[in-house]
Structures are given as structure tokens and as C-alpha cells.
Design a protein around this motif. Structure first.
Motif, PDB file in Angstrom:
ATOM      1  N   PRO A 188       0.475  -1.214  -0.369  1.00 32.97           N
ATOM      2  CA  PRO A 188      -0.222   0.027   0.172  1.00 32.97           C
ATOM      3  C   PRO A 188       0.531   1.570   0.017  1.00 32.97           C
ATOM      4  CG  PRO A 188      -0.032  -1.145   2.864  1.00 32.97           C
ATOM      5  CD  PRO A 188       0.858  -2.417   1.347  1.00 32.97           C
ATOM      6  N   ASP A 189       0.383   2.736  -0.412  1.00 34.85           N
ATOM      7  CA  ASP A 189       1.295   3.878  -0.508  1.00 34.85           C
ATOM      8  C   ASP A 189       1.583   4.422   0.729  1.00 34.85           C
ATOM      9  OD1 ASP A 189      -1.685   4.683   0.101  1.00 34.85           O
ATOM     10  OD2 ASP A 189      -2.339   5.973  -1.438  1.00 34.85           O
ATOM     11  N   THR A 190       0.644   4.216   2.183  1.00 28.48           N
ATOM     12  CA  THR A 190       1.015   3.533   3.153  1.00 28.48           C
ATOM     13  C   THR A 190       2.514   3.415   3.976  1.00 28.48           C
ATOM     14  OG1 THR A 190       0.056   1.917   4.220  1.00 28.48           O
ATOM     15  CG2 THR A 190      -1.017   3.738   4.317  1.00 28.48           C
ATOM     16  N   VAL A 191       3.290   3.055   2.818  1.00 24.09           N
ATOM     17  CA  VAL A 191       4.450   2.296   3.759  1.00 24.09           C
ATOM     18  C   VAL A 191       5.856   3.556   2.219  1.00 24.09           C
ATOM     19  CG1 VAL A 191       6.284   0.328   3.248  1.00 24.09           C
ATOM     20  CG2 VAL A 191       3.499   0.283   3.808  1.00 24.09           C
ATOM     21  N   PRO A 192       6.568   4.056   2.957  1.00 29.21           N
ATOM     22  CA  PRO A 192       7.297   4.241   2.033  1.00 29.21           C
ATOM     23  C   PRO A 192       8.339   3.232   1.426  1.00 29.21           C
ATOM     24  CG  PRO A 192       8.100   5.608   3.941  1.00 29.21           C
ATOM     25  CD  PRO A 192       6.702   4.226   4.297  1.00 29.21           C
ATOM     26  N   PHE A 193       8.678   4.565  -0.135  1.00 29.32           N
ATOM     27  CA  PHE A 193       9.592   3.394  -0.766  1.00 29.32           C
ATOM     28  C   PHE A 193      10.531   2.917  -0.547  1.00 29.32           C
ATOM     29  CE2 PHE A 193       6.938   4.797  -4.588  1.00 29.32           C
ATOM     30  CZ  PHE A 193       6.190   4.306  -4.759  1.00 29.32           C
ATOM     31  N   ASP A 194      11.389   3.742   0.781  1.00 28.54           N
ATOM     32  CA  ASP A 194      12.636   3.319   0.682  1.00 28.54           C
ATOM     33  C   ASP A 194      12.658   1.905   2.299  1.00 28.54           C
ATOM     34  OD1 ASP A 194      11.600   4.564   3.006  1.00 28.54           O
ATOM     35  OD2 ASP A 194      12.814   6.321   3.665  1.00 28.54           O
ATOM     36  N   VAL A 195      11.404   2.005   2.915  1.00 27.99           N
ATOM     37  CA  VAL A 195      10.652   0.498   4.081  1.00 27.99           C
ATOM     38  C   VAL A 195      10.891  -0.654   3.032  1.00 27.99           C
ATOM     39  CG1 VAL A 195       9.984   0.356   5.929  1.00 27.99           C
ATOM     40  CG2 VAL A 195      10.609   2.517   5.690  1.00 27.99           C
ATOM     41  N   ALA A 196       9.586  -0.041   1.609  1.00 33.15           N
ATOM     42  CA  ALA A 196       9.599  -1.589   1.553  1.00 33.15           C
ATOM     43  C   ALA A 196      11.183  -2.057   0.455  1.00 33.15           C
ATOM     44  CB  ALA A 196       8.812  -0.889  -0.257  1.00 33.15           C
ATOM     45  N   ALA A 197      11.889  -0.979   0.878  1.00 35.47           N
ATOM     46  CA  ALA A 197      13.288  -2.232  -0.403  1.00 35.47           C
ATOM     47  C   ALA A 197      13.940  -2.914   0.730  1.00 35.47           C
ATOM     48  CB  ALA A 197      13.882  -1.045  -0.372  1.00 35.47           C
ATOM     49  N   LEU A 198      13.764  -2.866   1.802  1.00 37.36           N
ATOM     50  CA  LEU A 198      14.416  -3.982   3.064  1.00 37.36           C
ATOM     51  C   LEU A 198      13.348  -5.233   2.795  1.00 37.36           C
ATOM     52  CD1 LEU A 198      13.677  -1.576   5.961  1.00 37.36           C
ATOM     53  CD2 LEU A 198      15.747  -2.028   4.694  1.00 37.36           C
ATOM     54  N   ASN A 199      12.215  -5.214   1.735  1.00 34.71           N
ATOM     55  CA  ASN A 199      11.492  -6.621   1.356  1.00 34.71           C
ATOM     56  C   ASN A 199      12.258  -7.956   1.569  1.00 34.71           C
ATOM     57  OD1 ASN A 199       9.001  -7.985   1.238  1.00 34.71           O
ATOM     58  ND2 ASN A 199      10.308  -9.560  -0.240  1.00 34.71           N
ATOM     59  N   GLU A 200      13.364  -8.104   0.354  1.00 37.64           N
ATOM     60  CA  GLU A 200      14.463  -8.757   0.029  1.00 37.64           C
ATOM     61  C   GLU A 200      15.614  -9.279   1.216  1.00 37.64           C
ATOM     62  OE1 GLU A 200      17.800 -10.792  -1.529  1.00 37.64           O
ATOM     63  OE2 GLU A 200      17.822  -9.177  -0.494  1.00 37.64           O
ATOM     64  N   PRO A 201      15.896  -8.083   1.319  1.00 40.14           N
ATOM     65  CA  PRO A 201      16.430  -8.456   2.895  1.00 40.14           C
ATOM     66  C   PRO A 201      16.014  -9.207   4.597  1.00 40.14           C
ATOM     67  CG  PRO A 201      16.929  -6.415   3.321  1.00 40.14           C
ATOM     68  CD  PRO A 201      16.461  -6.474   1.621  1.00 40.14           C
ATOM     69  N   MET A 202      15.343  -8.919   4.486  1.00 36.71           N
ATOM     70  CA  MET A 202      14.454  -8.809   5.735  1.00 36.71           C
ATOM     71  C   MET A 202      13.635 -10.458   5.752  1.00 36.71           C
ATOM     72  SD  MET A 202      15.281  -6.514   8.391  1.00 36.71           S
ATOM     73  CE  MET A 202      16.252  -6.687   6.715  1.00 36.71           C
ATOM     74  N   ALA A 203      13.796 -10.542   3.768  1.00 34.23           N
ATOM     75  CA  ALA A 203      13.140 -11.738   3.954  1.00 34.23           C
ATOM     76  C   ALA A 203      14.610 -13.122   4.068  1.00 34.23           C
ATOM     77  CB  ALA A 203      12.848 -12.407   2.413  1.00 34.23           C
ATOM     78  N   VAL A 204      15.665 -13.010   3.713  1.00 33.67           N
ATOM     79  CA  VAL A 204      17.056 -13.546   4.330  1.00 33.67           C
ATOM     80  C   VAL A 204      16.785 -13.607   5.613  1.00 33.67           C
ATOM     81  CG1 VAL A 204      19.689 -13.224   4.627  1.00 33.67           C
ATOM     82  CG2 VAL A 204      18.331 -12.851   2.137  1.00 33.67           C
ATOM     83  N   ALA A 205      16.668 -12.527   6.456  1.00 32.34           N
ATOM     84  CA  ALA A 205      16.327 -12.610   7.910  1.00 32.34           C
ATOM     85  C   ALA A 205      15.722 -13.576   8.508  1.00 32.34           C
ATOM     86  CB  ALA A 205      16.473 -11.320   8.279  1.00 32.34           C
ATOM     87  N   ARG A 206      14.170 -13.470   8.046  1.00 32.57           N
ATOM     88  CA  ARG A 206      13.238 -14.359   8.241  1.00 32.57           C
ATOM     89  C   ARG A 206      13.413 -16.159   8.233  1.00 32.57           C
ATOM     90  NH1 ARG A 206       7.938 -12.835   8.663  1.00 32.57           N
ATOM     91  NH2 ARG A 206       6.613 -14.627   8.854  1.00 32.57           N
ATOM     92  N   HIS A 207      14.235 -15.644   7.521  1.00 34.26           N
ATOM     93  CA  HIS A 207      14.752 -17.672   6.975  1.00 34.26           C
ATOM     94  C   HIS A 207      15.387 -17.860   8.167  1.00 34.26           C
ATOM     95  CE1 HIS A 207      15.270 -21.398   4.163  1.00 34.26           C
ATOM     96  NE2 HIS A 207      15.993 -21.025   4.410  1.00 34.26           N
ATOM     97  N   CYS A 208      15.986 -17.015   8.108  1.00 30.34           N
ATOM     98  CA  CYS A 208      17.633 -17.241   9.107  1.00 30.34           C
ATOM     99  C   CYS A 208      16.721 -17.728  10.176  1.00 30.34           C
ATOM    100  CB  CYS A 208      18.562 -16.522   9.872  1.00 30.34           C
ATOM    101  SG  CYS A 208      19.655 -16.092  10.796  1.00 30.34           S
ATOM    102  N   VAL A 209      15.641 -17.419  11.069  1.00 28.33           N
ATOM    103  CA  VAL A 209      14.933 -17.220  12.089  1.00 28.33           C
ATOM    104  C   VAL A 209      13.936 -18.630  11.924  1.00 28.33           C
ATOM    105  CG1 VAL A 209      13.021 -16.749  13.041  1.00 28.33           C
ATOM    106  CG2 VAL A 209      14.699 -14.988  12.740  1.00 28.33           C
ATOM    107  N   ASN A 210      13.323 -18.584  10.320  1.00 30.28           N
ATOM    108  CA  ASN A 210      12.819 -19.515   9.934  1.00 30.28           C
ATOM    109  C   ASN A 210      13.024 -21.100  10.550  1.00 30.28           C
ATOM    110  OD1 ASN A 210      10.279 -18.736  10.220  1.00 30.28           O
ATOM    111  ND2 ASN A 210      10.550 -18.681   8.309  1.00 30.28           N
ATOM    112  N   ARG A 211      14.772 -21.307  10.045  1.00 22.21           N
ATOM    113  CA  ARG A 211      15.508 -22.142  10.253  1.00 22.21           C
ATOM    114  C   ARG A 211      15.642 -22.594  11.014  1.00 22.21           C
ATOM    115  NH1 ARG A 211      17.604 -26.132   6.991  1.00 22.21           N
ATOM    116  NH2 ARG A 211      19.287 -25.484   7.011  1.00 22.21           N
TER     117      ARG A 211
END
Length: 349
Positions: free
Chosen positions: A130-153
Motif C-alpha cells: 500500500p501507499d502507506t509504506v515509504p518506498f525506502d522501507v519497502a526496499a527492505l523486503n528482500e533482506p528481511m526475507a533473508v533474515a526471516r528464513h534464518c529465524v525459520n531455520r
């Protein structure tokens, strides 16, 4: 012919070039995304150190398009694209296109004004936010997926006590996911005081300056006393996460690990000394590797939306695309920045 600017590895190591290339035109199943923000990753820095990618004749270096953490808005969509339209704000799965991983050896890079997404499909290679999220924060999506997989593992449970080594974006992201998962106590260790301050700001329960403090003693103080398989005293820490990649992290883990502890490696490992296999045996330490994000790339998107203020704290520098050289200089300077995001404000060329 319409053109645009794109960033690639420079002609000399540790430099970037901004080149003028043809602006993409979508096929019937493609979309074109106007990039509005793109993060810089340690992988980008690795390619800069190498001076490109060894894909030329005889393994020679060739320029490599950079950037695999883009967020932007769709400006053109092919006639056969469904579920997406011009104006949609999207994050991108850089591994979800047929021409190779975006920014990591493929034909395309995300650090450019316009990015072609081939065979665009929601949930496959893009997710709408949504447009409530700044683009710079949205750009964290990929590295935060890396971090999430680590926690899942890690399999972390609420009653576990966890330490994260390395307060860069991945380590801090892991700390956020651990706390959102309900983990009882999360400690973050690093050698840079400012990063430890950020760790506390995003919700870590405690921090350790591993340059000045005895890690095992502090973990014992924070997580209680336990023993290894031989009954020798150890810290009560259940899970060790290596988001630093330094040999000292493995040494500190083996020195501290209790019987049945787990260690998850998510950092790119630097050349290290011999592994203390005997120490691992005495604690029956389980070593778990974590690579990428097999399922997590868009699982994280709605939670980043919900907790955007917390994730925004990970960004230390927002640098305009007109100063992209300075942005990469920051990432090349140890300790100068935590997370650099390049922003594309104003009309694109």
C-alpha cells in the motif's frame, strides 16, 4: 530510442559506473517498474571488490548490473498481465525472472531507473504494497526475507534464549523477527556501539559489545547457567545466530554453547581458522546453514507493512540516485553505515 540510467560495477575495483542504456519495453506478459528505492547489500560490495563478475572469456571480469533490493511502481503492463496495473506499488523477487537473478549475475540490475519484470505475476516475482509504506522501507523486503528464513531455520520458540552476532541489517532483521515470533529473550552482539543502540531501539532485550566484554560471561549473566555434555559450565543460551561471518563468532559460540545448543549461519563466511570440532562434540552443537528465502520473499511483506516504523530504524542512510557513487562509498567504508538505500525522487530521465 528512450534511454535510462543504470548502475554497474566500474572499470576499476571498488568503483561503480552509471551508464545510459535503452529503457525497457514490456512484452505481453511483462511489466516495467519505475524504481523508487533500492537497497545496497553486502553482495553488491563483494562484486565491487572483485571488479565485476567472472563471466567473460576465460573467466575474465565483465561489468555487472547492480542492485537486487528494488521497490517501485508499475508504469507499463503488457496486455496479457493479470492482477497488476500501472500505478501499483511493488516489491520484487530478484530470483523470480528467467534471465537470471536480478543484480547477482543476471542480465538485469535493480539499481536503475526502470526495471523489466519478465512474466510478471503476483506472488511469483512481485508483491503489491500500500501507499502507506515509504518506498525506502519497502526496499527492505528482500533482506528481511533473508533474515526471516534464518529465524525459520532456527526453529526458535517463545521460551528460547537467543543471541544474534552482527547488528547489520540481517542481524537486526533477525532480532525483529525473533521478537515478533514471541521469543523470550534476544541479545545482540556487535563491536560498534551505534549499532548496539539501534538493536535496543528495534526491540532487543540486551546487547553485548564483544570488543570490550566477555561474551560467555555476559551470556551467562543474561541467559543463566548451563553445562555441556561433560558437565562443564556454559551459558544457558539456546540458539546462536551468526549474522557477522567473522571467525571470532564461531569461536565464541563453541566456547559458550551448552549441551544441545544450535548455531545458525546466515552471514557470508569469511575465511576462517580451523573449526573446533572437539568443542562442537562436547556440546553436541547443531550447525544449521541458512541461504536466501525459499518461501519467505513475500511472506514478510504484510508484516513489514504492519511494523514499518520498526523496520524503518534499520536504514541509516538515504542517498539520492544522483549521488549513487557516494552511496556505494559509504558501504565500502567499514563501520560508516548500517543500511544504505538509494532513493529515486522526482521525475526519472
Amino acid at each position: 530510442m528512450a534511454t535510462m540510467k543504470s548502475v554497474q560495477t566500474g572499470t576499476a575495483p571498488n568503483t561503480v559506473d552509471v551508464v545510459e542504456i535503452e529503457r525497457p519495453v514490456p512484452g505481453p506478459r511483462d511489466v516495467v517498474v519505475r524504481v523508487r528505492a533500492c537497497g545496497i547489500c553486502g553482495t553488491d560490495v563483494s562484486f565491487l571488490h572483485m571488479g565485476g563478475a567472472p563471466f567473460g572469456p576465460g573467466g575474465s571480469m565483465i561489468p555487472l548490473p547492480l542492485g537486487h533490493e528494488p521497490a517501485g511502481e508499475i508504469v507499463e503492463a503488457g496486455a496479457e498481465v493479470t492482477g497488476l496495473k500501472a500505478g501499483d506499488r511493488v516489491v520484487v523477487n530478484p530470483q523470480g525472472v528467467p534471465s537470471g537473478i536480478i543484480g547477482c549475475g543476471g542480465e538485469l540490475g535493480g539499481m536503475r531507473e526502470y526495471l523489466l519484470i519478465e512474466g510478471a505475476a503476483v506472488g511469483k516475482n512481485v508483491a503489491v504494497f500500500p501507499d502507506t509504506v515509504p518506498f525506502d522501507v519497502a526496499a527492505l523486503n528482500e533482506p528481511m526475507a533473508v533474515a526471516r528464513h534464518c529465524v525459520n531455520r532456527s526453529g526458535a520458540r517463545p521460551a528460547d534464549k537467543v543471541v544474534v552476532f552482527g547488528a547489520g541489517p540481517i542481524g537486526l532483521g533477525a532480532a525483529i523477527w525473533l521478537k515478533l515470533r514471541g521469543v523470550e529473550h534476544v541479545t545482540v552482539a556487535d563491536v560498534i556501539p551505534e549499532r548496539l543502540e539501534t538493536a535496543l531501539a528495534i526491540g532487543a532485550d540486551a546487547v553485548i559489545n564483544s570488543a570490550t566484554e566477555d561474551v560467555t560471561a555476559r551470556l551467562t549473566e543474561l541467559h543463566g547457567e548451563a553445562v555441556n555434555a561433560l558437565g562443564q559450565p556454559r551459558a544457558g543460551t539456546d540458539i546462536y545466530i551468526d549474522a557477522a561471518g567473522a571467525p571470532a563468532v564461531f569461536d565464541a559460540t563453541v566456547a559458550s554453547a551448552k549441551w544441545g545448543a544450535k548455531m545458525v549461519m546466515v552471514a557470508v563466511q569469511k575465511k576462517s581458522a580451523a573449526i573446533d570440532l572437539g568443542g562442537m562434540l562436547r556440546s553436541e552443537l547443531t550447525l544449521i546453514a541458512s541461504q536466501g528465502y525459499p518461501t519467505e520473499i513475500f511472506e514478510v511483506t504484510p508484516e513489514i507493512v504492519e511494523h514499518q516504523e520498526r523496520f524503518a530504524r534499520l536504514i541509516s542512510h538515504r542517498v539520492p540516485f544522483s549521488e549513487v557513487g557516494r552511496a556505494f562509498d559509504l558501504t565500502l567504508t567499514p563501520g560508516a553505515a548500517e543500511k544504505v538505500v538509494v532513493t529515486f525522487d522526482g521525475p526519472a530521465a
